[in-house]
Design a protein around this motif. Structure first.
Motif, PDB file in Angstrom:
ATOM      1  N   GLU A  89       0.766  -1.399   0.102  1.00 20.80           N
ATOM      2  CA  GLU A  89      -0.119   0.028   0.038  1.00 20.80           C
ATOM      3  C   GLU A  89       0.725   1.398  -0.084  1.00 20.80           C
ATOM      4  N   PRO A 104       3.471   3.889  -6.857  1.00 22.37           N
ATOM      5  CA  PRO A 104       2.358   3.049  -7.246  1.00 22.37           C
ATOM      6  C   PRO A 104       2.557   2.136  -8.451  1.00 22.37           C
ATOM      7  N   GLN A 108       1.554  -1.894  -7.883  1.00 22.92           N
ATOM      8  CA  GLN A 108       0.639  -2.313  -8.778  1.00 22.92           C
ATOM      9  C   GLN A 108       1.191  -3.557  -9.551  1.00 22.92           C
ATOM     10  N   LYS A 111       1.612  -6.664  -7.184  1.00 18.72           N
ATOM     11  CA  LYS A 111       0.063  -6.992  -6.895  1.00 18.72           C
ATOM     12  C   LYS A 111      -0.196  -7.890  -8.061  1.00 18.72           C
ATOM     13  N   LEU A 112      -0.149  -7.489  -9.461  1.00 21.98           N
ATOM     14  CA  LEU A 112      -0.468  -8.128 -10.588  1.00 21.98           C
ATOM     15  C   LEU A 112       0.290  -9.151 -11.069  1.00 21.98           C
ATOM     16  N   LEU A 164      -2.877   5.535  -8.555  1.00 23.82           N
ATOM     17  CA  LEU A 164      -2.980   4.193  -8.729  1.00 23.82           C
ATOM     18  C   LEU A 164      -3.609   3.753  -9.830  1.00 23.82           C
ATOM     19  N   SER A 165      -4.778   4.582 -10.398  1.00 33.72           N
ATOM     20  CA  SER A 165      -5.529   3.959 -11.344  1.00 33.72           C
ATOM     21  C   SER A 165      -4.451   4.148 -12.738  1.00 33.72           C
ATOM     22  N   ARG A 168      -1.847   1.202 -12.489  1.00 37.77           N
ATOM     23  CA  ARG A 168      -2.572  -0.142 -12.809  1.00 37.77           C
ATOM     24  C   ARG A 168      -2.864  -0.191 -14.277  1.00 37.77           C
ATOM     25  N   LYS A 169      -3.288   0.727 -14.928  1.00 40.97           N
ATOM     26  CA  LYS A 169      -3.309   0.492 -16.397  1.00 40.97           C
ATOM     27  C   LYS A 169      -2.081   0.544 -17.232  1.00 40.97           C
ATOM     28  N   ILE A 171       0.572  -1.175 -16.200  1.00 42.72           N
ATOM     29  CA  ILE A 171       0.896  -2.503 -15.895  1.00 42.72           C
ATOM     30  C   ILE A 171      -0.168  -3.572 -16.714  1.00 42.72           C
ATOM     31  N   GLU A 172      -1.246  -3.345 -16.624  1.00 47.75           N
ATOM     32  CA  GLU A 172      -2.415  -4.196 -17.421  1.00 47.75           C
ATOM     33  C   GLU A 172      -1.841  -4.070 -18.993  1.00 47.75           C
TER      34      GLU A 172
END
Length: 265
Positions: A89, A104, A108, A111-112, A164-165, A168-169, A171-172
């Motif tokens: 976190e 972040p 991310q 986590k992923l 964070l958003s 995450r995008k 990394i995706e």
């Protein structure tokens, strides 16, 4: 047969020193993970990963608490005692320094993709320029392809990676690739070890620099490397150049023997 030896024995200001004799069987002293982060930062700083305070390195400890370089210290000045341990976190669990704002992206990632061991983000000149142009340059020569791994372009800028958003995008969109040019931002390099990330990061910046100069000199020239060679190199784990990481680390230890937490004799 007598093994060749390389001696590191430099005095420093306060009178202590590190002595390490490299042999063909032992190229480096034993390093802690905190020392590895410091030495990765120092070696890459010399390779152009030196955008002021920018940049983050994390090592996955597989307990949800990666090690990370601290915020507010340049990559060529922080030491092993400054490395922090954080949770996923972004809270600092151990250490005296704050976490880098852009962490972040790493949180991310871990986590992923929990199997990733080491991750490095920064803004080297040539890698960042190609990312800004939203183009993946060809590997024009052997040195440019030594890092192995799949290089992709994350070509949509969804905001800074301290969001964070947006992180995450990114990394995706990176998928399963090990190396990414982040449009409008910089580069992200992953590996199964510090040594692999070092080799990939050096090769990536060489790839971007050499391709830039080739294009400037001759226009859009296709790489002379055959597709079969490029495919084989892309499948490499990035740690097959035995001696490269070790040589660069020894250079840093010559310049500053105090980088090791404990003297080695």
């Amino acid at each position: 047969m007598t093994r060749p030896r390389l001696r590191l024995d430099n005095p420093i200001e306060w009178g202590t020193h590190v002595t390490f004799e490299a042999t063909a069987d032992r190229l480096l002293p034993e390093l802690t993970q905190r020392e590895e982060i410091v030495l990765l930062a120092r070696t890459l700083w010399r390779e152009g990963y030196n955008d002021h305070l920018a940049g983050h390195i994390t090592i996955n400890q597989h307990d949800g608490t990666p090690l990370c370089n601290p915020w507010m210290l340049l990559w060529n000045e922080f030491r092993a005692s400054d490395v922090i341990r954080i949770d996923l976190e972004g809270n600092v669990l151990e250490g005296d320094w704050p976490v880098p704002p852009g962490i972040p992206l790493h949180l991310q990632l871990h986590k992923l993709r929990p199997g990733v061991e080491v991750a490095m983000h920064n803004h080297p000149l040539y890698g960042t320029v190609w990312a800004d142009m939203q183009e993946v340059p060809e590997a024009m020569d052997q040195s440019s392809s030594l890092g192995g791994g799949e290089l992709v372009l994350v070509d949509e800028y969804d905001g800074p990676v301290n969001d964070l958003s947006g992180a995450r995008k990114a990394i995706e969109k990176m998928g399963d690739a090990e190396i990414a040019l982040l449009a409008g931002h910089g580069v992200f390099v992953l590996g199964n070890s510090v040594r692999a990330v070092h080799q990939r990061a050096v090769a990536l910046e060489q790839r971007c620099r050499h391709a830039w100069h080739v294009r400037a000199a001759a226009g859009n020239v296709a790489t002379p490397l055959p597709q079969s060679y490029r495919d084989r190199m892309r499948q490499s784990a990035g740690d097959n150049f035995l001696g490269f990481w070790e040589a660069m680390v020894r250079q840093e230890l010559r310049l500053d023997p105090s980088l090791l937490e404990q003297p080695v004799h």
